[in-house]
Write a protein that holds these residues in place. Structure first.
Motif, PDB file in Angstrom:
ATOM      1  N   THR A   1       0.827  -1.197   0.000  1.00  0.00           N
ATOM      2  CA  THR A   1       0.000   0.000   0.000  1.00  0.00           C
ATOM      3  C   THR A   1       0.866   1.252   0.000  1.00  0.00           C
ATOM      4  O   THR A   1       1.701   1.440   0.881  1.00  0.00           O
ATOM      5  CB  THR A   1      -0.924   0.020   1.221  1.00  0.00           C
TER       6      THR A   1
ATOM      7  N   PHE B   1      -6.110   2.793   3.778  1.00  0.00           N
ATOM      8  CA  PHE B   1      -7.030   1.754   3.332  1.00  0.00           C
ATOM      9  C   PHE B   1      -7.729   2.186   2.038  1.00  0.00           C
ATOM     10  O   PHE B   1      -7.954   1.380   1.132  1.00  0.00           O
ATOM     11  CB  PHE B   1      -8.061   1.467   4.421  1.00  0.00           C
TER      12      PHE B   1
ATOM     13  N   ALA C   1      -5.375   1.499  -0.723  1.00  0.00           N
ATOM     14  CA  ALA C   1      -5.348   0.058  -1.018  1.00  0.00           C
ATOM     15  C   ALA C   1      -6.551  -0.344  -1.860  1.00  0.00           C
ATOM     16  O   ALA C   1      -6.426  -1.110  -2.827  1.00  0.00           O
ATOM     17  CB  ALA C   1      -5.304  -0.738   0.282  1.00  0.00           C
TER      18      ALA C   1
ATOM     19  N   ALA D   1      -7.032  -6.180   1.606  1.00  0.00           N
ATOM     20  CA  ALA D   1      -6.736  -5.167   2.618  1.00  0.00           C
ATOM     21  C   ALA D   1      -7.985  -4.884   3.449  1.00  0.00           C
ATOM     22  O   ALA D   1      -9.093  -4.784   2.923  1.00  0.00           O
ATOM     23  CB  ALA D   1      -6.247  -3.884   1.956  1.00  0.00           C
TER      24      ALA D   1
ATOM     25  N   LEU E   1      -4.172  -1.671  10.007  1.00  0.00           N
ATOM     26  CA  LEU E   1      -4.457  -1.943   8.597  1.00  0.00           C
ATOM     27  C   LEU E   1      -3.713  -3.219   8.236  1.00  0.00           C
ATOM     28  O   LEU E   1      -2.478  -3.276   8.338  1.00  0.00           O
ATOM     29  CB  LEU E   1      -3.992  -0.788   7.711  1.00  0.00           C
TER      30      LEU E   1
ATOM     31  N   VAL F   1      -2.843  -6.280   5.451  1.00  0.00           N
ATOM     32  CA  VAL F   1      -2.800  -6.679   4.042  1.00  0.00           C
ATOM     33  C   VAL F   1      -2.236  -8.096   3.986  1.00  0.00           C
ATOM     34  O   VAL F   1      -1.046  -8.306   4.260  1.00  0.00           O
ATOM     35  CB  VAL F   1      -1.934  -5.725   3.205  1.00  0.00           C
TER      36      VAL F   1
END
Length: 296
Positions: free
Chosen positions: A60, A110, A113, A121, A145, A147
């Protein structure tokens, strides 16, 4: 020793770290066969940045192009193996917030992403964050966050796998060849001088990393890059990881407000910090790094 072009442009890549190996792999994939990779150290672990890097990969980013580069890295390294071992460990990546302001920033990230197509994500609340990385203090965490495709690149393995693939397509790899000069004629490069002979070249690609400014100076250029030392430490064994038999299970952890990141390393952790004074490094002081590759 003189290497002559057999047809098409001859390309010499200076530096066989993860960047130089990737360039060789990508060029030969495109059909370039007259490619030579030259490095002063012993490949694949020459002792430069690639040999020492902790390998943290996160996808990200605030720009789409950088996100796509990282996504391609995950895709490519995730498909590679070297001598039966993976070149990428997809343990996931977790950014944490310990303040409301950072939690708001993670909401923004986010959005990046989602906009750039980073698969899987999701934002986590405090309880989910601590559940994902159970060494965290529940009382200090506001959220995270996560991923799932982020992870750890095994750079030395990735170098070996990509160079092997490039050689299978016709490339040549010359380690323990120190570049001492670059020849030119009428404003164009004509070759690379090494301590073991001359390599003819139509194109020279500098992938020398921290030695990049030294290579650029050989053609009268000033490369806008300053090598800097970075604080990173491997811990000894810690109690919660005492039974670990694999390198990493928990996600790589990034605590941006403290400029810290963490990754598991068997029964211990790797901890990196950027919250320290700038530590410029003189390239001439790094000669002996070529024999000290230390990727875990």
């Amino acid at each position: 020793m003189v290497k002559k072009a057999l047809g098409g442009p001859s390309v010499v890549i200076i530096g066989g770290g993860v960047v130089g190996a990737s360039v060789a792999d990508e060029l030969t994939l495109l059909g370039y066969t007259n490619v030579t990779v030259v490095d002063a150290g012993p490949l694949p672990a020459t002792g430069g940045s690639s040999s020492h890097a902790p390998g943290v990969v996160f996808q990200t980013n605030g720009t789409q192009v950088m996100t796509e580069f990282a996504q391609y890295t995950v895709q490519k390294f995730g498909s590679l193996q070297w001598q039966g071992d993976p070149c990428y460990l997809p343990v996931g990546g977790l950014e944490i917030a310990t303040t409301p302001e950072r939690a708001a920033e993670l909401t923004r990230r986010f959005g990046y992403a989602e906009a750039w197509g980073v698969e899987g994500a999701r934002l986590l609340d405090a309880a989910e964050t601590v559940s994902t990385w159970d060494l965290l203090d529940r009382d200090t965490v506001h959220g995270g966050l996560f991923v799932p495709g982020d992870g750890i690149a095994k750079s030395v393995r990735a170098i070996a796998a990509q160079l092997h693939r490039a050689v299978s397509r016709g490339a040549t790899v010359l380690d323990r060849h120190e570049v001492v000069g670059i020849t030119q004629l009428a404003g164009r490069v004509t070759g690379v001088d090494t301590d073991q002979g001359h390599l003819a070249a139509d194109i020279v690609v500098c992938c020398a990393g921290i030695w990049g400014p030294k290579i650029a100076a050989m053609v009268g250029q000033r490369l806008a890059l300053t090598p800097l030392a970075h604080q990173f430490a491997w811990t000894g064994g810690i109690a919660p990881l005492a039974a670990r038999t694999t390198e990493a299970v928990r996600p790589v952890l990034r605590h941006q407000d403290a400029a810290l990141y963490y990754r598991e390393n068997g029964t211990g952790l790797g901890i990196g910090s950027y919250r320290h004074r700038a530590m410029p490094v003189e390239v001439d002081d790094l000669t002996h790094w070529n024999e000290t590759g230390t990727e875990p």
